[in-house]
Design a protein around this motif. Structure first.
Motif, mmCIF file in Angstrom:
data_model
loop_
_atom_site.group_PDB
_atom_site.id
_atom_site.type_symbol
_atom_site.label_atom_id
_atom_site.label_comp_id
_atom_site.label_asym_id
_atom_site.label_seq_id
_atom_site.Cartn_x
_atom_site.Cartn_y
_atom_site.Cartn_z
ATOM 1 N N GLU A 181 -25.561 -7.338 5.169
ATOM 2 C CA GLU A 181 -24.320 -8.131 5.290
ATOM 3 C C GLU A 181 -23.284 -7.688 4.260
ATOM 4 O OE1 GLU A 181 -27.433 -9.901 5.387
ATOM 5 O OE2 GLU A 181 -27.181 -9.627 7.551
ATOM 6 N N ASP A 182 -23.513 -6.555 3.599
ATOM 7 C CA ASP A 182 -22.610 -6.074 2.549
ATOM 8 C C ASP A 182 -22.478 -7.062 1.397
ATOM 9 O OD1 ASP A 182 -21.920 -3.479 2.811
ATOM 10 O OD2 ASP A 182 -19.864 -3.823 3.457
ATOM 11 N N SER A 183 -23.569 -7.729 1.088
ATOM 12 C CA SER A 183 -23.623 -8.513 -0.153
ATOM 13 C C SER A 183 -24.281 -7.646 -1.213
ATOM 14 C CB SER A 183 -24.441 -9.791 0.040
ATOM 15 O OG SER A 183 -23.677 -10.749 0.738
ATOM 16 N N VAL A 184 -23.905 -7.863 -2.478
ATOM 17 C CA VAL A 184 -24.407 -7.050 -3.579
ATOM 18 C C VAL A 184 -25.372 -7.883 -4.425
ATOM 19 C CG1 VAL A 184 -22.416 -7.599 -5.057
ATOM 20 C CG2 VAL A 184 -23.744 -5.526 -5.491
ATOM 21 N N LEU A 185 -26.390 -7.218 -4.934
ATOM 22 C CA LEU A 185 -27.434 -7.870 -5.723
ATOM 23 C C LEU A 185 -26.976 -7.995 -7.177
ATOM 24 C CD1 LEU A 185 -30.400 -8.884 -5.858
ATOM 25 C CD2 LEU A 185 -31.085 -6.489 -6.195
ATOM 26 N N LEU A 186 -26.996 -9.222 -7.715
ATOM 27 C CA LEU A 186 -26.548 -9.453 -9.093
ATOM 28 C C LEU A 186 -27.561 -10.295 -9.848
ATOM 29 C CD1 LEU A 186 -22.815 -10.354 -8.285
ATOM 30 C CD2 LEU A 186 -23.657 -8.185 -9.224
ATOM 31 N N ILE A 187 -27.562 -10.143 -11.173
ATOM 32 C CA ILE A 187 -28.467 -10.948 -12.016
ATOM 33 C C ILE A 187 -27.702 -11.554 -13.194
ATOM 34 C CG2 ILE A 187 -30.497 -9.495 -11.512
ATOM 35 C CD1 ILE A 187 -30.049 -8.551 -14.567
ATOM 36 N N LYS A 188 -28.325 -12.567 -13.800
ATOM 37 C CA LYS A 188 -27.885 -13.055 -15.118
ATOM 38 C C LYS A 188 -29.023 -12.802 -16.097
ATOM 39 C CE LYS A 188 -24.763 -16.689 -13.547
ATOM 40 N NZ LYS A 188 -24.483 -18.141 -13.486
ATOM 41 N N GLU A 189 -28.710 -12.206 -17.230
ATOM 42 C CA GLU A 189 -29.743 -11.889 -18.230
ATOM 43 C C GLU A 189 -30.063 -13.096 -19.109
ATOM 44 O OE1 GLU A 189 -29.132 -7.259 -19.416
ATOM 45 O OE2 GLU A 189 -27.601 -8.651 -20.112
ATOM 46 N N ARG A 190 -31.296 -13.143 -19.618
ATOM 47 C CA ARG A 190 -31.658 -14.184 -20.593
ATOM 48 C C ARG A 190 -31.015 -13.918 -21.956
ATOM 49 N NH1 ARG A 190 -34.323 -18.138 -18.824
ATOM 50 N NH2 ARG A 190 -35.790 -17.785 -17.134
ATOM 51 N N VAL A 191 -31.019 -12.637 -22.375
ATOM 52 C CA VAL A 191 -30.424 -12.269 -23.663
ATOM 53 C C VAL A 191 -29.298 -11.269 -23.395
ATOM 54 C CG1 VAL A 191 -30.841 -11.221 -25.928
ATOM 55 C CG2 VAL A 191 -32.650 -12.546 -24.822
ATOM 56 N N SER A 192 -28.088 -11.581 -23.858
ATOM 57 C CA SER A 192 -26.940 -10.706 -23.622
ATOM 58 C C SER A 192 -26.502 -10.055 -24.920
ATOM 59 C CB SER A 192 -25.764 -11.502 -23.056
ATOM 60 O OG SER A 192 -26.143 -12.125 -21.854
ATOM 61 N N PRO A 193 -25.875 -8.869 -24.837
ATOM 62 C CA PRO A 193 -25.404 -8.201 -26.049
ATOM 63 C C PRO A 193 -24.380 -9.043 -26.814
ATOM 64 C CG PRO A 193 -25.341 -6.701 -24.163
ATOM 65 C CD PRO A 193 -25.659 -8.053 -23.620
ATOM 66 N N ALA B 142 -22.017 -13.037 -26.906
ATOM 67 C CA ALA B 142 -21.823 -14.390 -26.371
ATOM 68 C C ALA B 142 -20.760 -14.383 -25.275
ATOM 69 C CB ALA B 142 -21.410 -15.338 -27.502
ATOM 70 N N LYS B 143 -19.784 -13.488 -25.424
ATOM 71 C CA LYS B 143 -18.641 -13.429 -24.501
ATOM 72 C C LYS B 143 -19.078 -13.153 -23.059
ATOM 73 C CE LYS B 143 -14.618 -10.402 -24.167
ATOM 74 N NZ LYS B 143 -14.143 -9.139 -24.759
ATOM 75 N N ILE B 144 -20.142 -12.375 -22.893
ATOM 76 C CA ILE B 144 -20.553 -12.019 -21.532
ATOM 77 C C ILE B 144 -21.827 -12.745 -21.102
ATOM 78 C CG2 ILE B 144 -19.437 -9.749 -21.555
ATOM 79 C CD1 ILE B 144 -22.206 -8.546 -22.146
ATOM 80 N N HIS B 145 -22.351 -13.618 -21.972
ATOM 81 C CA HIS B 145 -23.586 -14.321 -21.615
ATOM 82 C C HIS B 145 -23.320 -15.282 -20.465
ATOM 83 C CE1 HIS B 145 -27.662 -15.609 -22.141
ATOM 84 N NE2 HIS B 145 -27.270 -16.867 -22.142
ATOM 85 N N GLY B 146 -24.229 -15.273 -19.494
ATOM 86 C CA GLY B 146 -24.090 -16.186 -18.360
ATOM 87 C C GLY B 146 -23.281 -15.618 -17.210
ATOM 88 N N LEU B 147 -22.727 -14.410 -17.358
ATOM 89 C CA LEU B 147 -21.988 -13.786 -16.254
ATOM 90 C C LEU B 147 -22.940 -12.941 -15.402
ATOM 91 C CD1 LEU B 147 -18.666 -12.649 -18.027
ATOM 92 C CD2 LEU B 147 -19.120 -14.763 -16.753
ATOM 93 N N TRP B 148 -22.576 -12.763 -14.123
ATOM 94 C CA TRP B 148 -23.365 -11.915 -13.225
ATOM 95 C C TRP B 148 -23.156 -10.441 -13.540
ATOM 96 C CZ3 TRP B 148 -26.952 -14.266 -10.549
ATOM 97 C CH2 TRP B 148 -26.755 -15.587 -10.116
ATOM 98 N N LYS B 149 -24.192 -9.650 -13.386
ATOM 99 C CA LYS B 149 -24.085 -8.199 -13.585
ATOM 100 C C LYS B 149 -25.071 -7.460 -12.677
ATOM 101 C CE LYS B 149 -26.384 -6.153 -16.670
ATOM 102 N NZ LYS B 149 -26.881 -5.454 -17.858
ATOM 103 N N LEU B 150 -24.915 -6.159 -12.583
ATOM 104 C CA LEU B 150 -25.840 -5.353 -11.789
ATOM 105 C C LEU B 150 -27.192 -5.275 -12.496
ATOM 106 C CD1 LEU B 150 -23.495 -2.329 -10.941
ATOM 107 C CD2 LEU B 150 -24.032 -4.295 -9.486
ATOM 108 N N PRO B 151 -28.300 -5.294 -11.760
ATOM 109 C CA PRO B 151 -29.595 -5.058 -12.400
ATOM 110 C C PRO B 151 -29.683 -3.607 -12.878
ATOM 111 C CG PRO B 151 -29.826 -5.103 -10.000
ATOM 112 C CD PRO B 151 -28.393 -5.473 -10.302
#
Lengths: 281, 281
Positions: free
Chosen positions: A120-132, A134-143
């Motif tokens: 369906e042309d949807s992209v796979l994204l994750i949220k990490e437990r530990v981010s580099p 605070a500014k990007i913690h909780g945002l979706w990113k590519l695995p």
């Protein structure tokens, strides 16, 4: 004193491998090493190498005190079958009238991200437990993650995607490459975004490292403020990559870092309206 | 015994930096290191790191005998301003009920080749003084070499082209990427062919490493048996790169090595008539 016996290479260097007998009598080793250096210089050798396997580690201070410095050192878990318990390789340039031609050891790490699309042309994204940061913690990113020793890009991307999300995916090609310097221990980083086709869609997020995994329509992901800005830019390149370098600034918690991205000129232009528009969080 | 004082990181590890006082009394260091390990384990630390700068090198055997192994070691010429005289970094995983998450050190070298075209669409080629094998000695090849620490691809290609041939050239983009494993010391190699435009055409071959430099019409170079087969294949890709992986075999004097090349599907097909046709000398 009898010189140490070494093996001469095609570049005019000589290599000695120490054994437990050298480590057991470091006083004698020091005398023989001095004699060896004089002999090798006299024979016109440009460089001397000393390989120290684990069984001879107590000889390290003696060799280091004789003008040798590290080429590299590897733990048992990283070393090959020749030195299964790990080793250090030391080097000394001998031709004093010429600059050293001792080659530097590898200094680049290879990372891969999977840009996985489903039917369906949807992209796979994750949220990490530990981010580099605070500014990007909780945002979706590519695995994704670091490639293992000796691992190909497509293999590494498929492994990371499966480990982090439970999704089986097949690599189709590289979307873009990021080249950045100044990572931990001064290493450089080459990061390849690999376009992949999902072979399964059920999600099983890796509990220890991944907080959540999802499928998001590609067009939504390209614009959503809940996706890392840096990743949104990569998602704009999902169509037809042609490798042209663009420079940009990559924000971090400490200071913005310059980098190059090699990707489609056309895609970057339409995505950002400017050729150097690949900066982001 | 008093534990060593360490710095805790966000991954739950602890790092100690040794000084000359630790190296001067290795008996006492051994006792304190044992006490520290017990303390850190009790506090739930998952990993311990010991940084050993040059002034403490005589403590290396003591630390290595306490269950630590190398993470990496760097000579003064490769180390940064924090340890200008070089250092070794040792690590030990402490959480015995979990597999080690100590990240591997960088294990990839980055090479660049310049595919330099002049206004007449001739390509810049060299013959090396020392070749990896007799089979390819005396054949024409693209100028190039290893990127320096922290050096961008276009910068590295321009530097190598200038050093080896005297030609000033500007990078336009990446033509193709080769990814190969099993080089010296077990490192992997990422080799980027950079398409470049000549800004000068006068040749001044570097006497020590280059036997000869020349300009050869691109179409002739793509077919000439005096050009390394591997390089002829790259020259067939000079038009429009789109990154798709193809696997192939790279011949060597010892054994053929498998590799991946990321390049245009169309170019590879028309050049070789088969998708995996990037093998060569």
């Amino acid at each position: 004193a009898e010189p140490l016996s070494g093996v001469v290479d095609r570049f005019g260097g000589v290599t000695v491998t120490l054994g437990p007998e050298d480590a057991a009598d470091v006083g004698s080793l020091e005398v023989r090493l001095r004699a060896s250096l004089a002999t090798w210089r006299g024979a016109g050798r440009c460089a001397a190498w000393v390989r120290v396997p684990r069984q001879a580690y107590s000889a390290l201070p003696t060799v280091l005190a004789q003008g040798f410095d590290w080429h590299h050192a590897k733990a048992a878990s990283q070393a090959g079958p020749e030195n299964p318990e790990g080793y250090a390789l030391l080097a000394r340039w001998l031709a004093e009238d010429e600059p050293s031609r001792i080659p530097a050891y590898a200094n680049t790490q290879v990372g891969v991200g999977g840009l996985v699309l489903n039917r369906e042309d949807s992209v796979l994204l994750i949220k990490e437990r530990v981010s580099p940061s605070a500014k990007i913690h909780g945002l979706w990113k590519l695995p994704g993650g670091l490639a293992d020793r000796g691992e190909d890009l497509g293999t590494a991307a498929a492994r990371e995607v499966l480990e982090e999300t439970g999704v089986h995916a097949t690599a189709e090609g590289v979307v873009c490459i990021h080249h950045r310097h100044g990572y931990a221990h001064g290493v450089s980083d080459l990061y390849f975004t690999v376009k992949m086709r999902a072979q399964s869609v059920e999600l099983a997020a890796q509990a220890s490292e991944v907080m959540e995994a999802t499928w998001m329509p590609l067009e939504e992901a390209q614009r959503s403020p809940e996706v890392m800005p840096f990743n949104r830019r990569i998602l704009m390149l999902a169509s037809k990559p042609v490798l042209v370098p663009h420079s940009g600034l990559h924000g971090s918690s400490i200071a913005p870092r310059p980098f190059f991205v090699y990707a489609s000129a056309a895609s970057l232009d339409s995505a950002t309206g400017k050729p150097s528009g690949c900066d982001g969080a």
